[in-house]
Design an enzyme around this catalytic site. Structure first.
Site, PDB file in Angstrom:
ATOM      1  N   ARG A 162       0.896  -1.319  -0.034  1.00 38.63           N
ATOM      2  CA  ARG A 162       0.191   0.001   0.021  1.00 38.63           C
ATOM      3  C   ARG A 162       0.808   1.307  -0.097  1.00 38.63           C
ATOM      4  O   ARG A 162       0.573   2.151   0.593  1.00 38.63           O
ATOM      5  CB  ARG A 162      -0.904  -0.053   1.327  1.00 38.63           C
ATOM      6  CG  ARG A 162      -2.173  -1.249   1.037  1.00 38.63           C
ATOM      7  CD  ARG A 162      -3.017  -0.880  -0.142  1.00 38.63           C
ATOM      8  NE  ARG A 162      -3.907  -2.107  -0.228  1.00 38.63           N
ATOM      9  CZ  ARG A 162      -3.673  -3.203  -0.734  1.00 38.63           C
ATOM     10  NH1 ARG A 162      -2.478  -3.705  -1.191  1.00 38.63           N
ATOM     11  NH2 ARG A 162      -4.420  -4.110  -0.901  1.00 38.63           N
ATOM     12  N   SER A 193     -11.895   0.094   2.264  1.00 38.53           N
ATOM     13  CA  SER A 193     -11.361  -0.067   3.113  1.00 38.53           C
ATOM     14  C   SER A 193     -10.731   1.151   3.959  1.00 38.53           C
ATOM     15  O   SER A 193      -9.778   1.781   3.397  1.00 38.53           O
ATOM     16  CB  SER A 193     -10.116  -1.064   2.949  1.00 38.53           C
ATOM     17  OG  SER A 193     -10.945  -2.423   2.574  1.00 38.53           O
ATOM     18  N   GLU A 212      -5.386   3.100   5.495  1.00 41.14           N
ATOM     19  CA  GLU A 212      -5.075   2.982   4.186  1.00 41.14           C
ATOM     20  C   GLU A 212      -5.509   4.108   3.592  1.00 41.14           C
ATOM     21  O   GLU A 212      -4.790   4.750   2.422  1.00 41.14           O
ATOM     22  CB  GLU A 212      -5.944   1.799   3.718  1.00 41.14           C
ATOM     23  CG  GLU A 212      -5.534   1.413   2.259  1.00 41.14           C
ATOM     24  CD  GLU A 212      -6.132   0.095   1.802  1.00 41.14           C
ATOM     25  OE1 GLU A 212      -6.960   0.167   0.887  1.00 41.14           O
ATOM     26  OE2 GLU A 212      -5.755  -0.926   2.666  1.00 41.14           O
TER      27      GLU A 212
END
Length: 302
Positions: free
Chosen positions: A179, A227, A296
């Site tokens: 990520r 998310s 995230e």
């Protein structure tokens, strides 16, 4: 002459579209955020690069954005220019070498349009991206992925702007990890990405697209950022659920009862509600199981 007068003059001179006091909630999948002093809408790479250059010359703070699918804009908005890349949406086959098909996608192309293009052209390998909201540029910068696959596994190279210079960076130069990427750390702006894919039977592609759609069927509906927390070696949703935090609410924001890694705006939330809820979830999880959840999503604004 103030900085915005100079900035506006330069944009007008080049015919680059922009708006004053643009409501950022209209550019966010969670439908939240105050106004940006300027919102700029370049229609091609040249306009994007000129906008970045003009902002630097005029001393205007700027941030580049796609579809706002993982960005929480502040209630106070953004004192600068938000540069939206959605006008840079071209996708085309650059070359074919044997069974390898190299697809070029501009930074503002949506991931759904990329997978639709691949289906039309009978190109396989990118099906896992089909249900991820957002743009190619943002996905590359953050190394988006799901179901044990990441976009970095398909990226051959990218054209990116850093400190006013355009460079072609190969996959190994991008420093992809879970990520994130070196591109993000350097504050680079992705202009386009070249993907290495393969020819495939359209029926096989369709089956894979249906497979990924079915796997996403447990994701909640409603206004969200997708998310919220990273799954870097952990299952954030399960941890949050095990801590009994499904349904936890702050103002108009609540942890989804369907999937605990989603925070939903019930239509009355503020960005502050969401950020406070995120912090509360992190605090409770740390206190109960000793795990530090990491976001995230990105925060933009004052």
């Amino acid at each position: 002459m103030d900085i915005y007068a100079s900035f506006d003059e330069l944009l007008n001179r080049e015919g680059i579209k922009f708006a004053v006091a643009e409501n950022l909630s209209a550019h966010s999948t969670i439908c939240l955020g105050g106004s940006a002093d300027r919102a700029v809408f370049p229609s091609c790479a040249a306009e994007l690069l000129k906008t970045i250059d003009f902002a630097k010359k005029c001393g205007v703070k700027r941030v580049v954005a796609g579809y706002g699918s993982n960005t929480l804009y502040s209630d106070a908005g953004y004192r600068g220019a938000v540069v939206f890349t959605r006008g840079l949406n071209e996708i085309y086959i650059e070359k074919v070498v044997g069974e390898d098909v190299f697809v070029r996608a501009m930074c503002g192309a949506s991931l759904s349009s990329l997978t639709a293009f691949c289906l039309k052209e009978k190109i396989g390998g990118l099906e896992f991206l089909s249900g991820i909201p957002g743009s190619v540029g943002g996905a590359v910068i953050m190394n988006a992925g799901c179901f044990d696959e990441e976009i970095s596994g398909k990226v051959c190279s990218v054209y990116a702007e850093t400190n006013g210079k355009i460079k072609e960076l190969f996959n190994k130069d991008c420093g992809f990890t879970y990520r994130k990427s070196r591109l993000k750390e350097q504050g680079a702006t992705v202009i386009s990405a070249l993907f290495r894919t393969k020819t495939a039977d359209s029926d096989i592609i369709k089956r894979k697209l249906l497979y990924y759609r079915d796997r996403r069927s447990n994701q909640p509906k409603g206004k969200s950022l997708g998310s919220v927390f990273k799954n870097d070696g952990i299952q954030s949703a399960k941890i949050i659920d095990d801590c009994g935090l499904k349904g936890l609410r702050v103002g108009g924001a609540f942890v989804s009862a369907v999937h605990a890694n989603f925070i939903i705006n019930d239509g009355t939330a503020s960005s502050r509600d969401v950020s406070d809820l995120i912090e509360y979830v992190k605090t409770m999880v740390k206190a109960r199981v000793g795990i530090s959840l990491k976001e995230e999503i990105e925060y933009v604004g004052e």
